[in-house]
Design a protein around this motif. Structure first.
Motif, PDB file in Angstrom:
ATOM      1  N   UNK A  38      -1.879   0.433  16.625  1.00  0.00           N
ATOM      2  CA  UNK A  38      -2.735   1.141  17.582  1.00  0.00           C
ATOM      3  C   UNK A  38      -4.002   0.337  17.829  1.00  0.00           C
ATOM      4  N   UNK A  39      -4.598  -0.212  16.752  1.00  0.00           N
ATOM      5  CA  UNK A  39      -5.810  -1.016  16.915  1.00  0.00           C
ATOM      6  C   UNK A  39      -5.523  -2.246  17.770  1.00  0.00           C
ATOM      7  N   UNK A  86      -2.168   4.440  25.743  1.00  0.00           N
ATOM      8  CA  UNK A  86      -2.464   4.713  24.331  1.00  0.00           C
ATOM      9  C   UNK A  86      -2.585   6.207  24.089  1.00  0.00           C
ATOM     10  N   UNK A  87      -3.374   6.882  24.960  1.00  0.00           N
ATOM     11  CA  UNK A  87      -3.584   8.312  24.743  1.00  0.00           C
ATOM     12  C   UNK A  87      -2.302   9.101  24.956  1.00  0.00           C
ATOM     13  N   UNK A 135       1.700   4.680   7.702  1.00  0.00           N
ATOM     14  CA  UNK A 135       0.499   5.012   8.480  1.00  0.00           C
ATOM     15  C   UNK A 135      -0.305   3.759   8.768  1.00  0.00           C
ATOM     16  N   UNK A 136      -0.384   2.875   7.762  1.00  0.00           N
ATOM     17  CA  UNK A 136      -1.162   1.639   7.938  1.00  0.00           C
ATOM     18  C   UNK A 136      -0.601   0.817   9.089  1.00  0.00           C
ATOM     19  N   UNK A 149      -1.331   2.513  12.387  1.00  0.00           N
ATOM     20  CA  UNK A 149      -2.743   2.409  12.722  1.00  0.00           C
ATOM     21  C   UNK A 149      -3.114   1.020  13.202  1.00  0.00           C
ATOM     22  N   UNK A 150      -2.569  -0.005  12.532  1.00  0.00           N
ATOM     23  CA  UNK A 150      -2.883  -1.374  12.922  1.00  0.00           C
ATOM     24  C   UNK A 150      -2.326  -1.686  14.301  1.00  0.00           C
ATOM     25  N   UNK A 159       0.862  -1.177   0.000  1.00  0.00           N
ATOM     26  CA  UNK A 159       0.000   0.000   0.000  1.00  0.00           C
ATOM     27  C   UNK A 159       0.900   1.229   0.000  1.00  0.00           C
ATOM     28  N   UNK A 160       0.459   2.284  -0.688  1.00  0.00           N
ATOM     29  CA  UNK A 160       1.365   3.434  -0.791  1.00  0.00           C
ATOM     30  C   UNK A 160       1.301   4.344   0.429  1.00  0.00           C
ATOM     31  N   UNK A 161       0.620   3.902   1.489  1.00  0.00           N
ATOM     32  CA  UNK A 161       0.638   4.656   2.736  1.00  0.00           C
ATOM     33  C   UNK A 161       1.121   3.740   3.844  1.00  0.00           C
ATOM     34  N   UNK A 214      -4.074  -2.416  20.489  1.00  0.00           N
ATOM     35  CA  UNK A 214      -4.239  -2.171  21.918  1.00  0.00           C
ATOM     36  C   UNK A 214      -5.654  -2.474  22.385  1.00  0.00           C
ATOM     37  N   UNK A 215      -6.610  -2.677  21.442  1.00  0.00           N
ATOM     38  CA  UNK A 215      -7.935  -3.094  21.867  1.00  0.00           C
ATOM     39  C   UNK A 215      -7.896  -4.460  22.528  1.00  0.00           C
TER      40      UNK A 215
END
Lengths: 184, 336
Positions: free
Chosen positions: B134-135, B163-164, B127-128, B131-132, B122-124, B137-138
């Protein structure tokens, strides 16, 4: 073929998860399905080639729903069922009818396909973040800057509201002093 | 079926197997390294140098009785470990793991095929991955809330706090290198540093590198930021009620997150899989990842834990202003 499978999978999962959010009495189920639904919406962005927006959706909503969880933890026993108080049947009727109307309009709108078009067609050669950046910093520069200023104001407001005793650390104050203050 | 689909599936299976096995091996390395740093011997009894300890631990985890507490929310309780492990592996799918290479022609069937370095290009990418992670931590958050245990609730409250705190620092610290390279793709980061050690971004962005490492430690719950399962304070935090395979899945997730952060640090700041003098690119990347992994164990052996309020103080009052100043200076330099 994969795109169609993925689209219908994401659609059913998202709608189902948000239904759980609305109808569940358990705060843990409600918030978990909310978080999962928000993450799954990113799938639609990825399917349409808007990678950047998809990842922003994930990052923003993961953090936002995490804050909701924190409130849920503070105010509820998360493993118990919450008893909801229904204050006004009139309000429920009004909300139900207006949401139904909204859904009908949304589903009917593709009947007039000329009404749906991209107001800013994407640059053919730009990568995804570049395309977003070009639109944000040319056509929508003023709304972008205004929202930036609004966020700044919100941040300063938050700091002022929360930061009255920021230079004191609760863990460094003796217990007696804290309990004295609580009594007052 | 498409050759791309088959190739991707093969790579996914390989990465899943290798990283799960490496997570087990990682526990062995961690115990040995910590033991030597504390003048002990670590595992020695099972097999040569205690190497079979991994297999013994694995058998123990698989055969242990799986207990779900009586008042726990059973569905969320069993979902949480899956979230941790799955997001850790999804994050790995957008990380370059080796240089792009061509399978030799002499092999039957697959000869001549080009193997790209990333599973999903993916060209981002950057960030991906963030983001993953970070997710991910659920996993701890839901685990702590679902198990009807006060230590668990404390663990998940600390998850939210952590997290925050670190999330802003992670994003801001990688922003400065992104501005220098002008792309969010990890492949572009790699090719921007192709000119050998001198062109590594770490020399231009030492502050961003240190900030990213600190935030990465917080992201993977490593000491000094392992507030979530601080044994001395909250028993085991979010894993208090977990046993057997579910507990093992948290562990696999944590270790593959450590690998992901190591690879990210290597690719963003230290040249990635570019050739390093006489060392070929794949070996160079492996050496860097091993170094960062060792660094995590080294820090664990030499630093004490910190309190949650100290973490918030550090992230919001020290690291975030530093990161913002770094970005402003980088912006001025890029503009000139």
């Amino acid at each position: 073929m994969f795109e169609q499978i993925a689209f219908y999978l994401f659609s059913f999962l998202t709608i189902g998860l948000f239904l759980v959010t609305v109808f569940s009495n358990n705060i843990l189920y409600a918030m978990t399905s909310l978080a999962a639904g928000m993450v799954l919406i990113a799938g639609f962005f990825f399917l349409n080639g808007a990678d950047f927006l998809g990842v922003v959706q994930i990052i923003v909503y993961v953090g936002a729903v995490m804050a909701l969880y924190a409130f849920g933890m503070m105010f509820f026993n998360v493993t118990k069922v919450v008893k909801e108080k229904n204050t006004s049947n009139l309000l429920v009727l009004f909300l139900g009818v207006s949401i139904a109307l909204l859904m009908v309009i949304m589903f009917l709108s593709p009947i007039v396909p000329e009404a749906i078009f991209a107001s800013v067609p994407p640059e053919p050669n730009a990568t995804n973040p570049e395309a977003v950046g070009m639109v944000l910093f040319s056509k929508y520069l003023v709304p972008f800057e205004v929202s930036a200023v609004m966020l700044l104001i919100a941040m300063i407001g938050g700091i002022i509201l929360a930061g009255k005793k920021m230079d004191q650390s609760l863990t460094k104050i003796e217990d007696e002093i804290i309990s004295e203050k609580d009594v007052k | 079926m498409d050759a791309l689909v088959i190739g991707t599936i093969i790579k996914v299976v390989l990465v899943l197997l290798i990283v799960s096995a490496l997570a087990g091996f990682g526990t062995y390395i961690e115990r040995k390294v910590l033991a030597f740093m504390q003048r002990r011997l670590g595992p020695t009894h099972v097999g040569p140098f205690g190497l079979l300890q991994i297999a013994a631990d694995g058998i123990k985890l698989f055969t242990k009785e799986d207990i779900i507490p009586q008042h726990a929310n059973k569905f969320i309780f069993s979902l949480a470990p899956v979230i941790t492990a799955a997001t850790a592996f999804i994050a790995l799918s957008a990380v370059p793991l080796f240089p792009t290479f061509v399978i030799p022609e002499s092999l039957p069937l697959i000869g001549g095929a080009i193997v790209p370095s990333v599973i999903a290009d993916v060209n981002i990418g950057i960030l991906f991955v963030l983001g993953m992670m970070a997710a991910g931590l659920y996993g701890p958050l839901l685990a702590g809330m679902a198990q009807a245990n006060k230590w668990g609730i404390l663990g998940s409250a600390r998850t939210a706090v952590q997290f925050l705190s670190y999330e802003v620092v992670t994003g801001l610290s990688v922003l400065a290198p992104i501005m220098l390279v002008g792309s969010l793709s990890l492949i572009d980061f790699n090719s921007a540093q192709a000119g050998g050690i001198g062109s590594w971004i770490i020399w231009q962005q030492p502050v961003a590198f240190v900030l990213f490492l600190i935030a990465g430690f917080a992201e993977t719950n490593r000491t000094p930021f392992d507030l979530l399962e601080h044994e001395a304070e909250i028993i085991s935090g979010y894993v208090t009620e977990y046993s057997g395979l579910r507990w093992g899945m948290f562990f696999i997730g944590e270790y593959s997150n450590m690998f992901t952060v190591s690879i990210l640090a290597a690719v963003i700041f230290c040249g990635g899989y570019g050739d390093l003098g006489f060392i070929p690119g794949s070996l160079a990347l492996l050496l860097k990842v091993v170094f960062f992994f060792f660094l995590m164990l080294w820090v664990r052996a030499s630093w004490p834990h910190i309190r949650p309020d100290q973490l918030m103080w550090l992230c919001w009052k020290v690291l975030m202003p530093l990161a913002v100043v770094n970005i402003v200076i980088t912006g001025i330099v890029v503009m000139i």
